[in-house]
Design an enzyme around this catalytic site. Sequence first.
Site, PDB file in Angstrom:
ATOM      1  N   GLU A   1       0.834  -1.205   0.000  1.00  0.00           N
ATOM      2  CA  GLU A   1       0.000   0.000   0.000  1.00  0.00           C
ATOM      3  C   GLU A   1       0.870   1.256   0.000  1.00  0.00           C
ATOM      4  O   GLU A   1       2.005   1.248   0.473  1.00  0.00           O
ATOM      5  CB  GLU A   1      -0.883   0.036   1.250  1.00  0.00           C
ATOM      6  CG  GLU A   1      -1.816  -1.142   1.399  1.00  0.00           C
ATOM      7  CD  GLU A   1      -1.115  -2.437   1.756  1.00  0.00           C
ATOM      8  OE1 GLU A   1      -0.092  -2.380   2.487  1.00  0.00           O
ATOM      9  OE2 GLU A   1      -1.555  -3.504   1.288  1.00  0.00           O
TER      10      GLU A   1
ATOM     11  N   ASN B   1       5.465  -6.471   9.640  1.00  0.00           N
ATOM     12  CA  ASN B   1       6.033  -5.119   9.476  1.00  0.00           C
ATOM     13  C   ASN B   1       4.964  -4.105   9.867  1.00  0.00           C
ATOM     14  O   ASN B   1       3.773  -4.419   9.852  1.00  0.00           O
ATOM     15  CB  ASN B   1       6.429  -4.899   8.002  1.00  0.00           C
ATOM     16  CG  ASN B   1       5.249  -5.116   7.051  1.00  0.00           C
ATOM     17  OD1 ASN B   1       4.919  -6.261   6.720  1.00  0.00           O
ATOM     18  ND2 ASN B   1       4.609  -4.040   6.659  1.00  0.00           N
TER      19      ASN B   1
ATOM     20  N   SER C   1      -4.643 -11.238   1.386  1.00  0.00           N
ATOM     21  CA  SER C   1      -5.306 -12.553   1.352  1.00  0.00           C
ATOM     22  C   SER C   1      -6.501 -12.537   2.301  1.00  0.00           C
ATOM     23  O   SER C   1      -7.000 -11.480   2.679  1.00  0.00           O
ATOM     24  CB  SER C   1      -4.318 -13.655   1.779  1.00  0.00           C
ATOM     25  OG  SER C   1      -3.963 -13.506   3.144  1.00  0.00           O
TER      26      SER C   1
HETATM   27  N1  HPA Z   1       0.799  -4.877   3.256  1.00  0.00           N
HETATM   28  C1  HPA Z   1       0.212  -5.840   2.529  1.00  0.00           C
HETATM   29  N2  HPA Z   1       0.543  -7.106   2.627  1.00  0.00           N
HETATM   30  C2  HPA Z   1       1.518  -7.438   3.473  1.00  0.00           C
HETATM   31  C3  HPA Z   1       2.172  -6.483   4.258  1.00  0.00           C
HETATM   32  C4  HPA Z   1       1.796  -5.124   4.127  1.00  0.00           C
HETATM   33  O1  HPA Z   1       2.328  -4.214   4.799  1.00  0.00           O
HETATM   34  N3  HPA Z   1       3.091  -7.158   5.014  1.00  0.00           N
HETATM   35  C5  HPA Z   1       2.969  -8.469   4.697  1.00  0.00           C
HETATM   36  N4  HPA Z   1       2.025  -8.657   3.769  1.00  0.00           N
END
Ligand code: HPA
Length: 277
Positions: free
Chosen positions: A198, A240, A217
Amino acid sequence: MSDLHDNPLDDPASDPFEVAAAAAADIARLTGVEHHDIALTLGSGWGKAAELIGETVAAFPATEVTGFSKPALEGHVGTLRSVRTPRGKHVLVIGARTHFYEGHGVRRVVHSVRTAAATGARTMVLTNGAGGIKHTWQPGRPVLISDHLNLTAASPLEGATFIDLTDLYSMRLRDLARTIDPSLDEGVYCQFRGPQYETPAEVQMAKILGGHIVGMSTALEAIAARQSGMEILGFSLITNMAAGIQTTPLSHQEVIDAGREAEPVISSLLARVIGAM
Ligand code: HPA
């Protein structure tokens, strides 16, 4: 012929539930287990749970089962297993997720869930690795999914199929998970299409809309699971902080590394939750 052209789900005239029934028959033949009780989809970071849940009865590549696609990503092992818990429950462990961003259509995305339902599973446990919006969530933290925002503009439902999504992520199962780990926080999962992460503005939009977790997902799979009458438990590993919440750039490697580091702890949590079902 390539996998792209020989999947019966890609024929619009096919019935995806008949394809799922054929897949369930393949699984019964490959495992010798006629009926599964619980299904578990493993996302990034959750892979070790398969070994901790119980005794593996059978394990095989998902591509041996009707309608399953080849895995697109390293870190997403394309294996299906049948595992028996110490209490004698049969768990179908799905290590082969097809993501919406792969562009093969929603039928393929939810085929594993429909197959799980066709094997008899009444409980669907969906796990993923995702970005966290809450500032207090550090990478490596598992959280429960309390609800979702489906931002894909897609649906696994075809035709005038009006399905209630109240309590989609079962309160009963969230409470059960908190009996194992009372410190589990929960939040609203936002499924974006991906595969790009994003923008910070999109993360702020998700936050304003009431979202706490961003990923690619789960929401479409949960809708299909509800359509099949399953009770759903959703778990995200915060790999994260979402874009703009953390100031450093996001990377797939960071997601994989966070998953690897958290794996022993969260997999054991997940195995204990499933053991209590
Ligand atoms: N955004 C979208 N999908 C993800 C993220 C994220 O920050 N981290 C792991 N999959």
